[in-house]
Scaffold this motif. Structure first.
Motif, PDB file in Angstrom:
ATOM      1  N   THR A 146      64.309 -18.852  89.767  1.00 12.08           N
ATOM      2  CA  THR A 146      63.932 -19.479  88.500  1.00 12.08           C
ATOM      3  C   THR A 146      64.948 -20.532  88.087  1.00 12.08           C
ATOM      4  O   THR A 146      66.129 -20.462  88.429  1.00 12.08           O
ATOM      5  N   ASP A 147      64.474 -21.511  87.332  1.00 14.72           N
ATOM      6  CA  ASP A 147      65.348 -22.502  86.704  1.00 14.72           C
ATOM      7  C   ASP A 147      65.653 -22.104  85.266  1.00 14.72           C
ATOM      8  O   ASP A 147      66.333 -22.844  84.549  1.00 14.72           O
ATOM      9  N   ARG A 148      65.155 -20.928  84.846  1.00 17.08           N
ATOM     10  CA  ARG A 148      65.383 -20.446  83.484  1.00 17.08           C
ATOM     11  C   ARG A 148      65.900 -19.004  83.496  1.00 17.08           C
ATOM     12  O   ARG A 148      65.261 -18.090  82.960  1.00 17.08           O
ATOM     13  N   PRO A 149      67.064 -18.783  84.112  1.00 18.09           N
ATOM     14  CA  PRO A 149      67.556 -17.398  84.243  1.00 18.09           C
ATOM     15  C   PRO A 149      67.819 -16.709  82.910  1.00 18.09           C
ATOM     16  O   PRO A 149      67.780 -15.476  82.833  1.00 18.09           O
ATOM     17  N   ASN A 150      68.049 -17.487  81.854  1.00 22.22           N
ATOM     18  CA  ASN A 150      68.308 -16.893  80.538  1.00 22.22           C
ATOM     19  C   ASN A 150      67.033 -16.435  79.839  1.00 22.22           C
ATOM     20  O   ASN A 150      67.085 -15.812  78.781  1.00 22.22           O
ATOM     21  N   GLU A 151      65.876 -16.746  80.419  1.00 15.84           N
ATOM     22  CA  GLU A 151      64.600 -16.386  79.804  1.00 15.84           C
ATOM     23  C   GLU A 151      63.909 -15.223  80.504  1.00 15.84           C
ATOM     24  O   GLU A 151      62.739 -14.947  80.241  1.00 15.84           O
ATOM     25  N   LEU A 152      64.642 -14.524  81.362  1.00 18.55           N
ATOM     26  CA  LEU A 152      64.033 -13.378  82.033  1.00 18.55           C
ATOM     27  C   LEU A 152      63.633 -12.326  81.002  1.00 18.55           C
ATOM     28  O   LEU A 152      64.416 -11.990  80.113  1.00 18.55           O
ATOM     29  N   PRO A 153      62.427 -11.796  81.083  1.00 17.99           N
ATOM     30  CA  PRO A 153      61.972 -10.797  80.105  1.00 17.99           C
ATOM     31  C   PRO A 153      62.710  -9.475  80.291  1.00 17.99           C
ATOM     32  O   PRO A 153      63.191  -9.151  81.382  1.00 17.99           O
ATOM     33  N   GLN A 154      62.782  -8.722  79.229  1.00 21.73           N
ATOM     34  CA  GLN A 154      63.379  -7.398  79.278  1.00 21.73           C
ATOM     35  C   GLN A 154      62.313  -6.389  79.690  1.00 21.73           C
ATOM     36  O   GLN A 154      61.387  -6.120  78.932  1.00 21.73           O
ATOM     37  N   VAL A 155      62.439  -5.874  80.887  1.00 21.99           N
ATOM     38  CA  VAL A 155      61.480  -4.899  81.404  1.00 21.99           C
ATOM     39  C   VAL A 155      62.247  -3.672  81.864  1.00 21.99           C
ATOM     40  O   VAL A 155      63.186  -3.782  82.670  1.00 21.99           O
ATOM     41  N   LYS A 156      61.881  -2.521  81.354  1.00 21.66           N
ATOM     42  CA  LYS A 156      62.553  -1.277  81.727  1.00 21.66           C
ATOM     43  C   LYS A 156      62.165  -0.910  83.162  1.00 21.66           C
ATOM     44  O   LYS A 156      60.974  -0.795  83.472  1.00 21.66           O
ATOM     45  N   MET A 157      63.165  -0.746  84.013  1.00 22.77           N
ATOM     46  CA  MET A 157      62.906  -0.455  85.420  1.00 22.77           C
ATOM     47  C   MET A 157      63.388   0.952  85.760  1.00 22.77           C
ATOM     48  O   MET A 157      64.389   1.433  85.203  1.00 22.77           O
ATOM     49  N   ALA A 158      62.679   1.617  86.629  1.00 23.93           N
ATOM     50  CA  ALA A 158      63.010   2.989  87.012  1.00 23.93           C
ATOM     51  C   ALA A 158      64.295   3.023  87.819  1.00 23.93           C
ATOM     52  O   ALA A 158      64.767   1.996  88.338  1.00 23.93           O
ATOM     53  N   ALA A 159      64.860   4.217  87.941  1.00 22.20           N
ATOM     54  CA  ALA A 159      66.083   4.387  88.734  1.00 22.20           C
ATOM     55  C   ALA A 159      65.837   3.924  90.169  1.00 22.20           C
ATOM     56  O   ALA A 159      64.782   4.187  90.748  1.00 22.20           O
ATOM     57  N   GLY A 160      66.819   3.222  90.722  1.00 22.05           N
ATOM     58  CA  GLY A 160      66.705   2.727  92.091  1.00 22.05           C
ATOM     59  C   GLY A 160      65.996   1.391  92.203  1.00 22.05           C
ATOM     60  O   GLY A 160      65.797   0.883  93.303  1.00 22.05           O
ATOM     61  N   ARG A 161      65.619   0.837  91.052  1.00 14.88           N
ATOM     62  CA  ARG A 161      64.929  -0.456  91.056  1.00 14.88           C
ATOM     63  C   ARG A 161      65.745  -1.439  90.222  1.00 14.88           C
ATOM     64  O   ARG A 161      66.261  -1.075  89.149  1.00 14.88           O
ATOM     65  N   GLN A 162      65.857  -2.677  90.696  1.00 18.08           N
ATOM     66  CA  GLN A 162      66.663  -3.645  89.965  1.00 18.08           C
ATOM     67  C   GLN A 162      66.082  -5.053  90.069  1.00 18.08           C
ATOM     68  O   GLN A 162      65.257  -5.346  90.940  1.00 18.08           O
ATOM     69  N   LEU A 163      66.550  -5.899  89.166  1.00 14.84           N
ATOM     70  CA  LEU A 163      66.066  -7.270  89.056  1.00 14.84           C
ATOM     71  C   LEU A 163      67.259  -8.211  89.080  1.00 14.84           C
ATOM     72  O   LEU A 163      68.261  -7.988  88.405  1.00 14.84           O
ATOM     73  N   THR A 164      67.164  -9.279  89.889  1.00 15.72           N
ATOM     74  CA  THR A 164      68.227 -10.269  89.983  1.00 15.72           C
ATOM     75  C   THR A 164      67.628 -11.661  89.880  1.00 15.72           C
ATOM     76  O   THR A 164      66.635 -11.965  90.545  1.00 15.72           O
ATOM     77  N   ALA A 165      68.231 -12.493  89.027  1.00 12.94           N
ATOM     78  CA  ALA A 165      67.816 -13.893  88.927  1.00 12.94           C
ATOM     79  C   ALA A 165      68.550 -14.704  89.990  1.00 12.94           C
ATOM     80  O   ALA A 165      69.747 -14.522  90.218  1.00 12.94           O
ATOM     81  N   TYR A 166      67.816 -15.589  90.637  1.00 16.73           N
ATOM     82  CA  TYR A 166      68.360 -16.436  91.696  1.00 16.73           C
ATOM     83  C   TYR A 166      68.081 -17.879  91.279  1.00 16.73           C
ATOM     84  O   TYR A 166      66.962 -18.359  91.413  1.00 16.73           O
ATOM     85  N   PRO A 167      69.094 -18.597  90.753  1.00 17.89           N
ATOM     86  CA  PRO A 167      68.849 -19.937  90.194  1.00 17.89           C
ATOM     87  C   PRO A 167      68.391 -20.946  91.249  1.00 17.89           C
ATOM     88  O   PRO A 167      68.936 -21.010  92.353  1.00 17.89           O
ATOM     89  N   VAL A 168      67.360 -21.727  90.891  1.00 16.66           N
ATOM     90  CA  VAL A 168      66.862 -22.812  91.741  1.00 16.66           C
ATOM     91  C   VAL A 168      66.583 -24.020  90.853  1.00 16.66           C
ATOM     92  O   VAL A 168      66.431 -23.885  89.639  1.00 16.66           O
ATOM     93  N   PRO A 169      66.516 -25.211  91.433  1.00 16.59           N
ATOM     94  CA  PRO A 169      66.244 -26.407  90.619  1.00 16.59           C
ATOM     95  C   PRO A 169      64.825 -26.385  90.061  1.00 16.59           C
ATOM     96  O   PRO A 169      63.920 -25.784  90.643  1.00 16.59           O
ATOM     97  N   SER A 170      64.635 -27.076  88.941  1.00 17.55           N
ATOM     98  CA  SER A 170      63.301 -27.222  88.370  1.00 17.55           C
ATOM     99  C   SER A 170      62.582 -28.372  89.067  1.00 17.55           C
ATOM    100  O   SER A 170      63.185 -29.168  89.787  1.00 17.55           O
ATOM    101  N   SER A 171      61.275 -28.440  88.849  1.00 15.38           N
ATOM    102  CA  SER A 171      60.476 -29.505  89.450  1.00 15.38           C
ATOM    103  C   SER A 171      59.200 -29.698  88.646  1.00 15.38           C
ATOM    104  O   SER A 171      58.613 -28.730  88.163  1.00 15.38           O
ATOM    105  N   LYS A 172      58.779 -30.939  88.499  1.00 16.48           N
ATOM    106  CA  LYS A 172      57.534 -31.218  87.782  1.00 16.48           C
ATOM    107  C   LYS A 172      56.317 -30.892  88.640  1.00 16.48           C
ATOM    108  O   LYS A 172      55.284 -30.472  88.126  1.00 16.48           O
ATOM    109  N   ARG A 173      56.416 -31.122  89.948  1.00 17.99           N
ATOM    110  CA  ARG A 173      55.276 -30.906  90.833  1.00 17.99           C
ATOM    111  C   ARG A 173      55.302 -29.488  91.388  1.00 17.99           C
ATOM    112  O   ARG A 173      56.284 -29.075  92.005  1.00 17.99           O
TER     113      ARG A 173
END
Length: 347
Positions: A146-173
Motif C-alpha cells: 500500500t501507499d497508505r500504510p497509516n490508513e490500515l483498518p483496525q481488524v482483530k486477528m486471531a492468535a497466530g495471524r498477523q498483518l504487515t504493511a509493505y510500502p509501495v509507490p502510488s500510481s494513477k493508472r
C-alpha cells in the motif's frame, strides 16, 4: 631432465587426482571449495524440506471420515485436468481430513494483497472476512502492499495471524499497479518470506470471502479458473495474441483462462512464477509492448507451459455481478461489485 619431468608429472597427478575424485563423488566438498554458488533463499536442502511438506501426507492414526469412492462423486463437473492435476470443487474433498494432515506439518501461509490509492477502501472487508474463512486455525501472515500504510483498518486477528504493511509507490493508472505486482511479490519472497513461510497466495483486495478457503487449496503451483471463461472455448480466452509479446499464446493453444486475482502455491514455485513474469514484462516494456491484461496475461502464458499441480474451480474467485450457475454449489471468494468511475483514476 626427462626424469625430472616425469617426477613432476607424477607428483602433479598425485595432487590433482584426489581432488578430481572429490569433485565428482562428494558434492558437498565440491560446493564448498570449487563452486562459487549464488546464495539464494532456496538451497538444495531447503527445497527438499519444502517439497516434503507437499508430497508426504500423513493422516492422524484412527481419524474417522467418510469412506472415499472412485466410482461415485461429482459427475456434473470435471475434477481432474489432462495432466492429472485435481480440480477442486465442493464435494471433491474432506475438509476434516485435509486439516488433520496439514495441522501436523506446522505450516505458515502468507497472503498478499495490493491496497494502493482508493483501493484501500476494500481492505477492511477483505481482512474481516479472511478472519472468518481463510485458513482458519493456521498461522497466516497477510502482507498489504500500500501507499497508505497509516490508513490500515483496525481488524482483530486471531492468535497466530498477523498483518504487515509493505510500502509501495502510488500510481494513477491501475494498469501500472497491476504490472508491478509480480516484481513486489518476488522481492517480498526473497527478502522476507523465505525465512519462515511455506505457502503463499496472492489475492485481489477488492474481494471478500464467503466460506471456507483452506488446506484443500494447497499445492505446488495453484491456479484459479476465471469465472468468466470456464464454460468458454479457448478461442474466446483473452490471451495476449501478439507474437512479439512474451505473454503470447497462439490460437488453438492454452488450457484454461486463469485469474490474475488469485493464485499461489509453494513458496519457491510462486517465486519462480513471479520472477519469470516480472522478467518477461520488463522485456516487453523495453520493446514497447504491454500485454493485453498486464500480469494476468503473463501468468496465463507461464501456467500454460508450467502446468499447475492443483486447479481451483471458480468457487475460489467468483464475480458478484454474475448469476450463479448450477454446478457452482458454493462461493468461497468473490470480487465485489464496484463503481469503476469512482476509483479510477486511482488517486
Amino acid at each position: 631432465m626427462q626424469l625430472v619431468n616425469k617426477i613432476l608429472l607424477v607428483s602433479l597427478l598425485l595432487v590433482v587426482l584426489p581432488l578430481v575424485l572429490y569433485y565428482y563423488f562428494f558434492p558437498t566438498f565440491r560446493d564448498l571449495f570449487f563452486e562459487q554458488k549464488e546464495i539464494t533463499p532456496f538451497s538444495r536442502y531447503a527445497e527438499r524440506n519444502i517439497l516434503s511438506q507437499e508430497f508426504h501426507l500423513v493422516a492422524p492414526d484412527h481419524l474417522k471420515y467418510n469412506q472415499p469412492s472412485i466410482v461415485s462423486g461429482r459427475t456434473d463437473v470435471v475434477t481432474v485436468t489432462p495432466w492429472l492435476a485435481p480440480v477442486v470443487w465442493e464435494g471433491t474433498f474432506d475438509p476434516v481430513l485435509f486439516d488433520s494432515i496439514y495441522k501436523q506439518k506446522n505450516i505458515t501461509i502468507a497472503a498478499t494483497v495490493f491496497a494502493v490509492g482508493k483501493y484501500i477502501m476494500f481492505l477492511k472487508e477483505f481482512l474481516e472476512t479472511a478472519e472468518k474463512h481463510f485458513f482458519v486455525g493456521f498461522r497466516v501472515h497477510v502482507f498489504v502492499f500500500t501507499d497508505r500504510p497509516n490508513e490500515l483498518p483496525q481488524v482483530k486477528m486471531a492468535a497466530g495471524r498477523q498483518l504487515t504493511a509493505y510500502p509501495v509507490p502510488s500510481s494513477k493508472r491501475w494498469q501500472e499497479i497491476s504490472a508491478r505486482r509480480m516484481e513486489f511479490i518476488q522481492e517480498l519472497i526473497e527478502k522476507e518470506l523465505h525465512k519462515y513461510a511455506d505457502y503463499i497466495f496472492c489475492l485481489d483486495v477488492d474481494s471478500r470471502f464467503h466460506s471456507r478457503w483452506g488446506t484443500e487449496s494447497l499445492g505446488g503451483l495453484v491456479a484459479v479458473v476465471h469465472p468468466g471463461y470456464y464454460r468458454a472455448d479457448r478461442s474466446e480466452f483473452p490471451y495476449e495474441r501478439r507474437p512479439e509479446s512474451r505473454a503470447y499464446v497462439a490460437p488453438g493453444e492454452g488450457d484454461f483462462y486463469y485469474c490474475g486475482g488469485a493464485f499461489g502455491g509453494l513458496l519457491q514455485e510462486v517465486h519462480q512464477l513471479a520472477k519469470t513474469c516480472h522478467s518477461n514484462f520488463k522485456a516487453d516494456a523495453t520493446d514497447g509492448i504491454e500485454a493485453a491484461w498486464q500480469e494476468e496475461s503473463h501468468l496465463n502464458r507461464y501456467m500454460w507451459i508450467n502446468k499447475p499441480s492443483k486447479v481451483l474451480s471458480p468457487e475460489y474467485l467468483w464475480q458478484d455481478f454474475k448469476n450463479i450457475n448450477p454446478e457452482v454449489k458454493i462461493i468461497r471468494f468473490s470480487g465485489v461489485i464496484k463503481n469503476y468511475a469512482a476509483i479510477r483514476p486511482n488517486v
